[in-house]
Design an enzyme around this catalytic site. Structure first.
Site, mmCIF file in Angstrom:
data_model
loop_
_atom_site.group_PDB
_atom_site.id
_atom_site.type_symbol
_atom_site.label_atom_id
_atom_site.label_comp_id
_atom_site.label_asym_id
_atom_site.label_seq_id
_atom_site.Cartn_x
_atom_site.Cartn_y
_atom_site.Cartn_z
ATOM 1 N N SER A 96 0.785 -1.215 0.000
ATOM 2 C CA SER A 96 0.000 0.000 0.000
ATOM 3 C C SER A 96 0.832 1.288 0.000
ATOM 4 O O SER A 96 0.298 2.351 -0.326
ATOM 5 C CB SER A 96 -0.899 0.003 1.244
ATOM 6 N N SER A 131 3.345 -4.065 2.844
ATOM 7 C CA SER A 131 3.122 -2.737 2.266
ATOM 8 C C SER A 131 4.340 -1.825 2.208
ATOM 9 O O SER A 131 4.292 -0.775 1.572
ATOM 10 C CB SER A 131 2.018 -2.015 3.031
#
Lengths: 491, 492
Positions: free
Chosen positions: A158, A182
């Protein structure tokens, strides 16, 4: 003057100390780069005024000789970190124009040490995603492209904005967070260095929560040394986060260049997946060979419960997320979509405010925690988690200092290429990284080579709890052997 | 459990027995909230005691308030309960605007306090032991304000996050009297411990009451839960109503629906709030923001060593040390303030061993009687413990009679002042000078020759002479001396 944005953080620190250039000059160079790279959509909020004010202050401190360890270094901040007076959205519509009245512990430590904030960086909505495509601000472009191709690739997620901005030389380093990969996956997709420290190493206070027992902040940087410098400022015990651990933060930079002779490096056989691309296989062997050449001993190890990690992760993380995201209800802050009664207000607000992936995970999480399913899903996933943790403990108990794996099963892919029909296709990106979060261990992704299409690939090193230093030492060996990779500028 | 007789309800098909269990929510006495530093003060402007954590701002994390843990442990010790050295905080997930996080942090599977028991006194010297199932810590909710706007509801988060102890009893209670006595006793213990102020009007103590009925000794019936009771009187009324409602349904061949009900004190009835089908699925799971709550046995031992004397211990001590009846001792210890008052009187007395029991009588009969009559409580008593002790000293040492003492009490009540000085200045001293009393006795006998002659046959008429002498002396004559003198003069 050479382009200041091409310096590493360590080089910039030297230049600032020697007064070769000022922080204001360094900051302006990066602000200009950001402006010229808006097509990448890495920044969701630029804070040039604040950046220049902080740079001037840093210059004053440097002039007085009391600049902190990061004095004058311009950084980007993932939009998951609350920044006082600066809009913080987690890249979700539901937070609207939320402006915190508080500063996250991690960022406040960076400012304490003299760093300069350039702005807020794009990420997957609430950090849920592996491609930065779930952001309400739209996808982020990877500065890397396939040889001879104009296709825009994702930077991973992310922390896609963080990785893209660091790779594209828009900031000298960035904060990021890692719940299932992430930090490490986007670092691998962009030829940057990303470290997820041990769970409890950095405070979670002021970081928008995704899955509390897995979330951990860490840096994405241009080199192993830079990442060590950043982590030193970000880490530390915080009484406001009772899951943060009260252990002194070592001087991580001192681990850079330290001999790895005699270290035992585990190669886990379970990470050798069926149908793994040959170039990933090759990269992995190369990495092992470099470490061996530096004096480390390679041993095959077994982490037998690895195959259960991804399914268990996709129970635990959504379960916690479904509860963590309950506070976004339209009552106190952020988006509110009116309704005839409170239930409608909730429904309208949350339907409008959350994107599809977040809604999916909230629903999965609600399902696995509900009466009659809790034991079969959540409880069982927690048991799997304990077994995964034990796999690593057994391995370390045999004298293994660190474990070497590929960081991702493939190089970066195109925007819209994956997960459209089957979300699991996207989830598989985290196959090598989630185990580390499930076990709470530190993991670093270091660029190690390129695939046949010229895209960067990374290797992951997994360490013992709170032994980030070994990861920096080993990471440096890989970095020295593989060299550093910079994308050709097309934006 | 002891087997005190309890009330059965008569139905068309015979007697019915009530089975009652209670969940008491007691607000923990602490300066700040369970997981935030915000103040717990009552009555501030709406939303004036709200921290970032209480408002559930993004990225905020709970940090346990150790004082609340100490209070819970103290309470557990006061309930003779097992203290769990390791317990876990869970999230109870539900949406409501008074719960900003979207979940309440509570303890579900592993509470901080386990099984215990409470001895509950009933009228007529009966008592019953009510088992405690568990005690756990949890966050209170905020308060909805529905009357501030014609189109919207507002929410006040001052109370949101304040620590509550939920004290769950076993279903050991068998009638409304026992239920009321249980709440009264529990409240008293909490107030002695200083762990909850017990103020039901302010909502510091609230009860959820589970009621079912069955044929005596038969299998348990389906229960209904009456939520959020904040008056002991209403608890009694609600139980009676609810039990009769259930009996009526069962005797008509119906079945009890397991549901949550509310008591309406104006109508004197309970009504359905939500059925079992509408019950929330709270999706409890361990709060990943908080580590398990762990402490050592020595932490518990230290708290135990500092525990104040509790009502049962105090009662026993009053009976043993001062010869009080069990009933009088119960009356004195029921409220912490009463016990404190009585003990302050004891402290000030010149001769505690001699006058301790008399002091109890005075506190219970004269002082409480008078306070009740005027609708005051002990903290607003015009006569303080020191003054009352002085009055009792004066009786005990024979300076004034009990009758004069009542007059003196009245003067102190109305005007205040030092009782000993008042006795001097107003000439209230008892006459113990035999020659002075003798003269009065002689005068009375001389004036009533007929009665004096009769008294040998009717010794009970001596009382009449005593009365006459006391009257003539303005009550100041020592009654024992009067009695003795009369007897010798009248030759009986």
């Amino acid at each position: 003057m050479t382009d200041l944005t091409s310096l590493t953080l360590a080089e910039a620190r030297k230049g600032l100390a020697a007064k070769t250039f000022t922080s204001l000059e360094l900051t302006d160079a990066h602000l200009n780069a950001i402006e010229a790279a808006r097509v990448l959509n890495a920044f969701v909020m630029e804070t040039p005024d604040q950046a220049r004010a902080m740079a001037r202050e840093a210059d004053a401190r440097i002039a007085k000789g009391d600049g902190g360890p990061l004095a004058g270094i311009p950084l980007g901040i993932k939009d998951l970190f609350a920044t006082k007076g600066v809009r913080t959205t987690a890249c979700s519509k539901i937070l609207g124009n939320f402006v915190p009245t508080y500063e996250s512990t991690v960022t406040s430590q960076l400012w304490r040490d003299g760093a300069v904030m350039l702005g807020k960086l794009n990420n997957d909505e609430f950090a849920m995603g592996s491609s930065n495509e779930t952001s309400c601000f739209g996808p982020v472009g990877n500065p890397w492209r396939r040889d001879g191709s104009n296709t825009t690739l994702v930077p991973g997620g992310s922390s896609g904005g963080s990785a893209s901005a660091v790779a594209a030389l828009l900031c000298m380093g960035a904060t990021a967070t890692d719940t299932g990969g992430s930090i490490r996956q986007p670092a691998a997709f962009t030829a940057t260095v990303g470290i997820k420290p041990t769970y409890g190493r950095c405070s979670r206070w002021g970081v928008v929560a995704f899955a509390s027992s897995l979330d951990q902040a860490g840096p994405i940087a241009r080199s192993v040394r830079d990442s060590a410098m950043l982590l030193r400022s970000m880490a530390g015990h915080d009484p406001k986060d009772t899951t943060s651990v009260d252990i002194a933060v070592p001087d991580y930079e001192a681990a850079i260049g330290k001999s790895v002779k005699g270290m035992k490096i585990g190669i886990p056989k379970e990470y050798r997946l069926d149908g793994m691309p040959a170039e990933i296989e090759k990269l992995w062997s190369e990495g092992a060979a470099w470490l061996k050449a530096a004096g480390a001993e390679l041993v095959e190890v077994s982490l037998p419960h690895t195959k259960y990690a991804l399914p268990a992760y996709y129970i635990v993380a959504p379960a916690e997320a479904s509860s963590n995201l309950a506070r976004y209800d339209g009552v106190r802050y952020g988006l509110r979509e009116q309704g005839k009664n409170i239930i409608e207000l909730y429904e309208n607000t949350r339907a409008e405010g959350f994107g599809a992936e977040v809604r999916r995970r909230v629903m999965i999480g609600t399902y696995v925690l509900s009466a009659g399913y809790y034991d079969a899903y959540y409880l069982r996933a927690q048991k799997v988690r304990t077994l995964i943790k034990k796999d690593f403990e057994d391995c370390f108990a045999k004298g293994v200092n660190a474990i070497l794996t590929p960081a991702t099963p493939s190089a970066a892919f195109g925007v819209g290429e994956k997960g459209g029909a089957d979300p699991v296709e996207m989830y598989l990106n985290d196959i090598f990284t989630v185990t580390v979060n499930m076990a709470g261990l530190p993991g670093i992704a270091v660029p190690a080579g390129k695939d046949a299409q010229g895209l960067p690939l990374g290797l992951q090193l997994i360490g013992r709890p709170f032994d980030e230093e070994t990861l920096f030492s080993l990471g440096e060996v890989i970095e020295q052997a593989a060299g550093r990779f910079t994308p050709a500028r097309w934006w | 459990m002891s087997t005190a007789t309890h009330k059965l309800l008569k139905g068309a098909t015979g007697d019915w027995e009530m089975v009652i269990g209670m969940e008491i929510h007691a607000q923990v006495t602490s300066n700040s909230k369970l997981f935030s530093g915000a103040s717990t003060a009552f009555g501030g402007e709406p939303n004036s005691h709200v921290s970032l954590v209480d408002a559930a701002m993004p990225g905020m994390l709970p940090v346990i308030n150790e004082e609340c843990v100490r209070q819970a442990v103290r309470t557990g010790l006061g309930l003779n309960a097992k203290i769990n050295l390791r317990s876990v905080f869970d999230r109870k997930n539900y949406f409501y605007p008074d719960s900003p996080q979207g979940y309440q942090i509570s303890q579900y599977k592993s509470p901080v306090v386990g099984e215990g028991e409470v001895l509950v006194e009933l009228d007529g010297g009966r008592s019953v032991t009510v088992g405690i199932e568990r005690l756990h810590l949890e966050q209170d909710a905020g308060k909805m304000l529905h009357d501030q706007s014609p189109t919207m509801s507002y929410v006040d988060l001052n109370r949101s996050g304040v620590a509550l102890m939920e004290i769950v009893s076993k279903p050991d209670i068998r009638d409304a009297e026992q239920a009321k006595a249980y709440v009264t006793k529990l409240r008293s213990i909490l107030r002695y411990l200083g762990t909850c102020d017990g103020d039901m009007e302010k909502g510091s103590l609230r009860a959820d009451v589970n009621v079912s009925v069955r044929k005596p000794g038969g299998p348990l019936g389906t229960r209904c839960e009456i939520k959020n009771m904040n008056s002991i009187t209403f608890i009694g009324q609600a139980i009676e109503y609810e039990a009769r409602r259930q009996i009526e349904i069962l005797e008509d061949g119906g079945e009890i629906d397991q549901e949550t009900r509310l008591y309406d004190p104006n109508k004197g009835e309970t009504r359905s709030m939500r059925s079992k089908e509408e019950a929330h699925d709270y999706r409890y799971f361990p709060d990943p923001d908080l580590l398990p709550l762990e402490f050592s046995q020595s932490f518990v031992d230290e708290l135990k060593a500092d525990l104040p004397e509790l009502p049962d211990q105090k009662k026993t001590r009053f009976v043993v040390d001062f010869g009080l009846s069990a009933y009088d001792a119960s009356v004195l210890v029921a409220e912490r303030e009463s016990a404190v008052f009585y003990e302050t009187v004891l402290d000030k007395l010149g001769n505690r061993a001699r006058d301790g029991k008399m002091a109890a009588n005075w506190v219970i009969n004269e002082l409480f009687g008078r306070l009740n009559k005027e609708g005051r409580d002990i903290t607003g008593s015009p006569v303080n413990a020191e003054q009352l002790a002085a009055i009792i000293d004066l009786i005990g040492e024979g300076t004034i009679s009990g009758k004069i003492a009542k007059d003196l009490f009245e003067i102190v009540w109305q005007e205040g002042g030092d009782p000993r000085a008042l006795v001097e200045s107003r000439g209230m001293k008892q006459v113990t000078d035999l020659s002075a009393i003798e003269k009065v006795v002689d005068d009375i006998i001389a004036a009533n020759p007929d009665k004096a002659a009769q008294v040998k046959d009717k010794p009970q008429s001596l009382g009449w002479f005593v009365g006459q002498v006391m009257k003539a002396s303005g009550g100041k004559a020592n009654p024992q001396s009067v009695n003795d003198l009369l007897k010798s003069k009248l030759g009986i």
